[in-house]
Design a protein around this motif. Sequence first.
Motif, PDB file in Angstrom:
ATOM      1  N   ILE A   1      18.177  -1.045  10.592  1.00  0.00           N
ATOM      2  CA  ILE A   1      18.084  -1.471  11.993  1.00  0.00           C
ATOM      3  C   ILE A   1      17.033  -2.556  12.155  1.00  0.00           C
ATOM      4  CG2 ILE A   1      17.435  -0.706  14.314  1.00  0.00           C
ATOM      5  CD1 ILE A   1      18.727   2.029  13.538  1.00  0.00           C
ATOM      6  N   ILE A   2      15.890  -2.384  11.508  1.00  0.00           N
ATOM      7  CA  ILE A   2      14.825  -3.392  11.625  1.00  0.00           C
ATOM      8  C   ILE A   2      15.286  -4.731  11.072  1.00  0.00           C
ATOM      9  CG2 ILE A   2      12.546  -4.064  10.744  1.00  0.00           C
ATOM     10  CD1 ILE A   2      11.795  -1.043  11.011  1.00  0.00           C
ATOM     11  N   HIS A   3      15.942  -4.711   9.931  1.00  0.00           N
ATOM     12  CA  HIS A   3      16.424  -5.980   9.361  1.00  0.00           C
ATOM     13  C   HIS A   3      17.516  -6.591  10.237  1.00  0.00           C
ATOM     14  CE1 HIS A   3      14.376  -6.641   5.471  1.00  0.00           C
ATOM     15  NE2 HIS A   3      14.078  -5.361   5.598  1.00  0.00           N
ATOM     16  N   MET A   4      18.386  -5.774  10.788  1.00  0.00           N
ATOM     17  CA  MET A   4      19.418  -6.281  11.688  1.00  0.00           C
ATOM     18  C   MET A   4      18.800  -6.973  12.899  1.00  0.00           C
ATOM     19  SD  MET A   4      22.345  -4.155  13.819  1.00  0.00           S
ATOM     20  CE  MET A   4      21.131  -3.290  14.848  1.00  0.00           C
ATOM     21  N   MET A   5      17.839  -6.306  13.534  1.00  0.00           N
ATOM     22  CA  MET A   5      17.240  -6.856  14.743  1.00  0.00           C
ATOM     23  C   MET A   5      16.367  -8.066  14.435  1.00  0.00           C
ATOM     24  SD  MET A   5      18.730  -5.155  17.016  1.00  0.00           S
ATOM     25  CE  MET A   5      17.882  -5.812  18.463  1.00  0.00           C
ATOM     26  N   THR A   6      15.750  -8.078  13.255  1.00  0.00           N
ATOM     27  CA  THR A   6      14.976  -9.250  12.860  1.00  0.00           C
ATOM     28  C   THR A   6      15.897 -10.452  12.697  1.00  0.00           C
ATOM     29  OG1 THR A   6      13.316  -7.891  11.736  1.00  0.00           O
ATOM     30  CG2 THR A   6      13.454 -10.201  11.092  1.00  0.00           C
ATOM     31  N   LYS A   7      17.044 -10.229  12.053  1.00  0.00           N
ATOM     32  CA  LYS A   7      17.998 -11.324  11.873  1.00  0.00           C
ATOM     33  C   LYS A   7      18.527 -11.806  13.216  1.00  0.00           C
ATOM     34  CE  LYS A   7      20.221 -13.997   9.012  1.00  0.00           C
ATOM     35  NZ  LYS A   7      19.474 -14.926   8.140  1.00  0.00           N
ATOM     36  N   ARG A   8      18.790 -10.890  14.118  1.00  0.00           N
ATOM     37  CA  ARG A   8      19.252 -11.296  15.448  1.00  0.00           C
ATOM     38  C   ARG A   8      18.169 -12.091  16.182  1.00  0.00           C
ATOM     39  NH1 ARG A   8      22.706  -6.068  17.768  1.00  0.00           N
ATOM     40  NH2 ARG A   8      24.434  -6.296  16.276  1.00  0.00           N
ATOM     41  N   ALA A   9      16.922 -11.673  16.024  1.00  0.00           N
ATOM     42  CA  ALA A   9      15.833 -12.414  16.662  1.00  0.00           C
ATOM     43  C   ALA A   9      15.774 -13.841  16.149  1.00  0.00           C
ATOM     44  CB  ALA A   9      14.505 -11.701  16.421  1.00  0.00           C
ATOM     45  N   GLU A  10      16.018 -14.010  14.859  1.00  0.00           N
ATOM     46  CA  GLU A  10      16.003 -15.353  14.284  1.00  0.00           C
ATOM     47  C   GLU A  10      17.201 -16.169  14.770  1.00  0.00           C
ATOM     48  OE1 GLU A  10      13.760 -14.252  10.072  1.00  0.00           O
ATOM     49  OE2 GLU A  10      15.955 -14.279  10.160  1.00  0.00           O
TER      50      GLU A  10
ATOM     51  N   ASP B   1       0.813  -1.218   0.000  1.00  0.00           N
ATOM     52  CA  ASP B   1       0.000   0.000   0.000  1.00  0.00           C
ATOM     53  C   ASP B   1       0.846   1.269   0.000  1.00  0.00           C
ATOM     54  OD1 ASP B   1       1.042  -0.098   2.540  1.00  0.00           O
ATOM     55  OD2 ASP B   1      -0.890  -0.059   3.589  1.00  0.00           O
ATOM     56  N   GLY B   2       2.166   1.120  -0.158  1.00  0.00           N
ATOM     57  CA  GLY B   2       3.036   2.291  -0.172  1.00  0.00           C
ATOM     58  C   GLY B   2       3.228   2.931   1.187  1.00  0.00           C
ATOM     59  N   ASN B   3       2.802   2.242   2.238  1.00  0.00           N
ATOM     60  CA  ASN B   3       2.909   2.782   3.599  1.00  0.00           C
ATOM     61  C   ASN B   3       3.540   1.736   4.514  1.00  0.00           C
ATOM     62  OD1 ASN B   3       2.570   4.427   5.879  1.00  0.00           O
ATOM     63  ND2 ASN B   3       0.555   3.547   6.314  1.00  0.00           N
ATOM     64  N   PRO B   4       4.861   1.556   4.414  1.00  0.00           N
ATOM     65  CA  PRO B   4       5.519   0.512   5.218  1.00  0.00           C
ATOM     66  C   PRO B   4       5.488   0.818   6.711  1.00  0.00           C
ATOM     67  CG  PRO B   4       7.147   1.885   4.128  1.00  0.00           C
ATOM     68  CD  PRO B   4       5.809   2.310   3.584  1.00  0.00           C
ATOM     69  N   LEU B   5       4.784  -0.023   7.438  1.00  0.00           N
ATOM     70  CA  LEU B   5       4.663   0.148   8.882  1.00  0.00           C
ATOM     71  C   LEU B   5       5.605  -0.768   9.658  1.00  0.00           C
ATOM     72  CD1 LEU B   5       0.754   0.131   9.168  1.00  0.00           C
ATOM     73  CD2 LEU B   5       2.265   2.143   9.125  1.00  0.00           C
ATOM     74  N   LEU B   6       6.033  -1.846   9.026  1.00  0.00           N
ATOM     75  CA  LEU B   6       6.741  -2.904   9.743  1.00  0.00           C
ATOM     76  C   LEU B   6       8.208  -3.029   9.377  1.00  0.00           C
ATOM     77  CD1 LEU B   6       3.999  -5.677   9.389  1.00  0.00           C
ATOM     78  CD2 LEU B   6       4.390  -4.161  11.360  1.00  0.00           C
ATOM     79  N   THR B   7       8.607  -2.513   8.223  1.00  0.00           N
ATOM     80  CA  THR B   7       9.961  -2.762   7.723  1.00  0.00           C
ATOM     81  C   THR B   7      10.796  -1.495   7.579  1.00  0.00           C
ATOM     82  OG1 THR B   7       9.111  -2.717   5.444  1.00  0.00           O
ATOM     83  CG2 THR B   7       9.272  -4.868   6.526  1.00  0.00           C
ATOM     84  N   GLY B   8      10.264  -0.369   7.995  1.00  0.00           N
ATOM     85  CA  GLY B   8      11.041   0.868   8.003  1.00  0.00           C
ATOM     86  C   GLY B   8      10.743   1.780   6.832  1.00  0.00           C
TER      87      GLY B   8
ATOM     88  N   ILE C   1       7.838  -8.758  15.742  1.00  0.00           N
ATOM     89  CA  ILE C   1       7.108  -9.958  15.344  1.00  0.00           C
ATOM     90  C   ILE C   1       8.029 -11.179  15.386  1.00  0.00           C
ATOM     91  CG2 ILE C   1       5.831 -11.068  13.483  1.00  0.00           C
ATOM     92  CD1 ILE C   1       4.882  -8.307  12.592  1.00  0.00           C
ATOM     93  N   ALA C   2       9.291 -11.012  15.004  1.00  0.00           N
ATOM     94  CA  ALA C   2      10.232 -12.134  15.047  1.00  0.00           C
ATOM     95  C   ALA C   2      10.486 -12.591  16.483  1.00  0.00           C
ATOM     96  CB  ALA C   2      11.544 -11.744  14.377  1.00  0.00           C
ATOM     97  N   VAL C   3      10.629 -11.638  17.405  1.00  0.00           N
ATOM     98  CA  VAL C   3      10.803 -12.023  18.812  1.00  0.00           C
ATOM     99  C   VAL C   3       9.529 -12.669  19.340  1.00  0.00           C
ATOM    100  CG1 VAL C   3      11.328 -11.209  21.137  1.00  0.00           C
ATOM    101  CG2 VAL C   3      12.571 -10.273  19.194  1.00  0.00           C
TER     102      VAL C   3
ATOM    103  N   PRO D   1      11.138   0.961  23.847  1.00  0.00           N
ATOM    104  CA  PRO D   1       9.839   0.289  23.942  1.00  0.00           C
ATOM    105  C   PRO D   1       9.654  -0.880  22.998  1.00  0.00           C
ATOM    106  CG  PRO D   1       9.616   2.394  22.804  1.00  0.00           C
ATOM    107  CD  PRO D   1      11.012   2.344  23.353  1.00  0.00           C
ATOM    108  N   PHE D   2      10.372  -0.876  21.875  1.00  0.00           N
ATOM    109  CA  PHE D   2      10.232  -1.951  20.903  1.00  0.00           C
ATOM    110  C   PHE D   2      11.612  -2.453  20.487  1.00  0.00           C
ATOM    111  CE2 PHE D   2       6.404   0.691  20.418  1.00  0.00           C
ATOM    112  CZ  PHE D   2       5.435  -0.268  20.656  1.00  0.00           C
ATOM    113  N   VAL D   3      11.635  -3.592  19.866  1.00  0.00           N
ATOM    114  CA  VAL D   3      12.898  -4.274  19.594  1.00  0.00           C
ATOM    115  C   VAL D   3      13.843  -3.444  18.726  1.00  0.00           C
ATOM    116  CG1 VAL D   3      13.912  -6.313  18.473  1.00  0.00           C
ATOM    117  CG2 VAL D   3      11.888  -6.562  19.930  1.00  0.00           C
ATOM    118  N   ALA D   4      13.312  -2.738  17.735  1.00  0.00           N
ATOM    119  CA  ALA D   4      14.169  -1.971  16.825  1.00  0.00           C
ATOM    120  C   ALA D   4      14.098  -0.469  17.064  1.00  0.00           C
ATOM    121  CB  ALA D   4      13.807  -2.277  15.377  1.00  0.00           C
ATOM    122  N   GLY D   5      13.472  -0.039  18.155  1.00  0.00           N
ATOM    123  CA  GLY D   5      13.413   1.395  18.415  1.00  0.00           C
ATOM    124  C   GLY D   5      12.125   1.831  19.068  1.00  0.00           C
TER     125      GLY D   5
END
Length: 227
Positions: free
Chosen positions: A94-103, A79-86, A168-170, A156-160
């Motif tokens: 940062i989000i991708h880094m923390m997602t990979k660390r969570a995995e 939808d052109g409005n990324p809420l979850l991936t930055g 979601i990964a955690v 407050p949240f894993v990536a900021g």
Amino acid sequence: MKIYDWFDGPYPARVRIALAEKGLLSRIEFVPVNLWTGEHKKPAFLAINYSGTLPVLELDDGTLIAECTAITQYLDVLDGNPLLTGRTPAEKGIIHMMTKRAEIEFLDAVSTYFHHATPGLGPDVELYQNREWGERMRDKAVRGMHYFNGVLANRPFVAGNEFSMADIAVLGGMIFASLVKLPVPDECEALRAWHARMLERSSVQEWRAMVERGQGVKTLPITADLK
């Protein structure tokens, strides 16, 4: 769009929560692939995803996208409005880094423990098990809990400051840990508090409601001639 998954799987949960966050659940047909009977390792599904893992997204033109992060990335930008991936390059990184660390540090470690040091999905699926390796990964998962406890003690949240794919990964790790009865250490107070907040989030409640119903929003049978 279709998603091949199993309603209470920890990895499928990640995509279902993302779908709920994006308001896309009503647009998805869920094709059940029974993990407990090893359906994901049989020829009909291996023709869809050679690695035999869930979930898999099938687009209307037949394109197949596997892996939770890749699926979430696709869904988030529809939808052109990324809420979850930055939105900015820094946020995305940062989000991708923390997602990979969570995995690596948590979710995948719990999965390895499950498949190697417990009965897992049973002898028809678990053709090779290394209990020592599984127990090492259990210990790694606990270390991962401590790591994320430290992260969440300072934000407050894993990536900021905003909920993201990393949270979601955690959550996937927490879901899997609950499944294998791997408790969060008492001293991980920040992780416990974050988890309590996440359980109140509407997308997580929608996922839990689907699990309680034992099904997806719409379901279709899997057939051997699917792409």
